[in-house]
Scaffold this active site. Structure first.
Site, mmCIF file in Angstrom:
data_model
loop_
_atom_site.group_PDB
_atom_site.id
_atom_site.type_symbol
_atom_site.label_atom_id
_atom_site.label_comp_id
_atom_site.label_asym_id
_atom_site.label_seq_id
_atom_site.Cartn_x
_atom_site.Cartn_y
_atom_site.Cartn_z
ATOM 1 N N SER A 85 12.661 1.772 7.264
ATOM 2 C CA SER A 85 11.443 0.971 7.323
ATOM 3 C C SER A 85 11.666 -0.528 7.459
ATOM 4 C CB SER A 85 10.573 1.248 6.094
ATOM 5 O OG SER A 85 9.990 2.516 6.210
ATOM 6 N N TYR A 184 0.743 3.724 1.614
ATOM 7 C CA TYR A 184 1.817 3.546 2.589
ATOM 8 C C TYR A 184 1.700 4.578 3.711
ATOM 9 C CZ TYR A 184 6.438 2.167 4.208
ATOM 10 O OH TYR A 184 7.480 1.678 4.953
ATOM 11 N N SER A 185 1.733 4.075 4.950
ATOM 12 C CA SER A 185 1.552 4.972 6.097
ATOM 13 C C SER A 185 2.471 4.589 7.242
ATOM 14 C CB SER A 185 0.104 4.945 6.586
ATOM 15 O OG SER A 185 -0.031 5.723 7.767
ATOM 16 N N ASN A 186 3.436 5.456 7.535
ATOM 17 C CA ASN A 186 4.284 5.273 8.706
ATOM 18 C C ASN A 186 3.478 5.370 9.996
ATOM 19 O OD1 ASN A 186 7.245 5.189 7.694
ATOM 20 N ND2 ASN A 186 6.332 6.872 6.553
ATOM 21 N N GLY A 324 14.310 0.447 3.237
ATOM 22 C CA GLY A 324 13.996 1.547 4.136
ATOM 23 C C GLY A 324 14.822 2.782 3.873
#
Length: 370
Positions: A85, A184-186, A324
């Site tokens: 990330s 949290y959102s990828n 990340g």
């Protein structure tokens, strides 16, 4: 793909007998940091770890642990690793550069750029994608994960951003309405990657390359797309899989990183990441008013702004950066706000313990040691 490893790592308990090699530090002498580094491996949850610290004393690089199971090979001090990330901070920087150029606005809606792609996209802004308050469901939750065989079957599969987004938006929002909370959102960063492409006519990978990697001369940094390889030198990385019903560590150094896409596919080195965060915080990459926007939390009490994370060390110093997870790799990148000190850690992990506490103790010493 942040924090996925913290879920996976518990499945590897008792698979590997503890082995730890020690890599000597390079540059200035930092015996206290070297001792902390050994603890990241010795019971701290890492198989192998590399670090670079830059401060008033100079540059200190070191490594510890195992670079490849079954051999005596140590971890290369200047090795390459997947940064997970931390890729989001690179992409967020590109988005903010486009804002500065007038090509994008933080209050642009997702619907305006990607019509019909996200239900409710007319009420969802780029700012909310960047700071994880959009509520768009995280596609990672829809994917098979280790140690199951379904995960293994997808090792070489190419995933498109559109396919992963469709998997996500088939689920209800995690925050409603957009902006009401942090989740949290990828998926949000997959959407940002597509928006950058719409705005520029070029891929987000090309934009990162032309705007950041090239100008900063980050020779060890890449956006691999579908290429499964990590450049040499690099440690081998492992995940638990169940080829016969029993989980065992399996070499997962090579895999198709389209699984991570714009949310986490990048590869880098400790040197390059320190150079990047220094250039970000000193205003080289974006102007001061947009850096200020980057540091604003999406909701009260959050510690995540526009692709940038922060926390306060035990000695009260606030540091900015990101961390990340990329399944078999983890990374931490932080700097003081004035850019006088940076510290980057990259590791591979196949132990039952979560290495985050040991890494944060190492970072604390790096930032607090006067």
């Amino acid at each position: 793909m942040k924090r996925v490893q913290r879920v996976v790592v518990a499945a590897v308990a008792a698979l590997v007998v503890g082995v730890a090699g020690t890599g000597a530090g390079h540059g200035v002498e930092r015996p206290g940091l070297q001792e902390r580094l050994e603890r990241v491996v010795g019971g701290g949850g890492a198989l192998g770890v590399m670090v670079e610290v830059r401060d008033e004393r100079g540059v200190w690089r070191a490594s510890s642990g195992v670079g490849e199971l079954g051999t005596g090979r140590g971890v290369p001090v200047r090795g390459h690793f997947r940064v997970g990330s931390i890729s989001k901070t690179f992409l967020a920087t590109v988005v903010l550069q486009l804002v500065d150029e007038g090509e994008l606005r933080l209050d642009d809606t997702v619907e305006a750029w990607l019509p019909g792609v996200v239900p409710g996209g007319a009420g969802m802004t780029l700012r909310q994608l960047l700071n994880h308050t959009s509520g768009v469901y995280d596609y990672v939750r829809t994917l098979p994960m280790p140690p199951g065989q379904e995960f293994v079957k997808n090792r070489w599969r190419t995933w498109s951003a559109d396919e992963l987004v469709r998997r996500a938006v088939a689920n209800p929002p995690s925050v409603e309405p957009p902006g009401a909370g942090y989740s949290y959102s990828n998926t949000g960063y997959l959407l940002l990657g597509r928006i950058v492409e719409k705005a520029t006519g070029r891929s987000y990978a090309d934009e990162i390359g032309q705007r950041i990697i090239g100008p900063l001369r980050l020779g060890g940094t890449s956006v691999p797309g579908t290429s499964p390889r990590i450049p040499h030198p690099r440690p081998r990385a492992y995940l638990p899989v169940e080829p016969g019903g029993t989980a065992r560590p399996t070499d997962y150094t090579e895999m198709n990183p389209s699984l991570f896409g714009a949310a986490g596919e990048m590869i880098s080195t400790t040197r390059d990441l320190n150079r990047f965060v220094a250039a970000l915080l000193d205003g080289t990459l974006i102007p001061a008013h947009l850096l200020d926007e980057m540091k604003k939390p999406g909701v009260a009490g959050a510690t995540y702004g526009l692709g940038l994370d922060w926390y306060d060390t035990t000695c009260g110093i606030r540091v900015y950066g990101n961390d990340g997870d990329a399944l078999a790799h983890q990374a931490w990148l932080y700097s003081t706000a004035d850019g006088r000190r940076q510290a980057t850690v990259g590791l591979t992990s196949n132990r039952p313990a979560d290495p985050a506490d040991a890494v944060h103790a190492l970072l604390d010493d790096a930032f607090c040691d006067q």
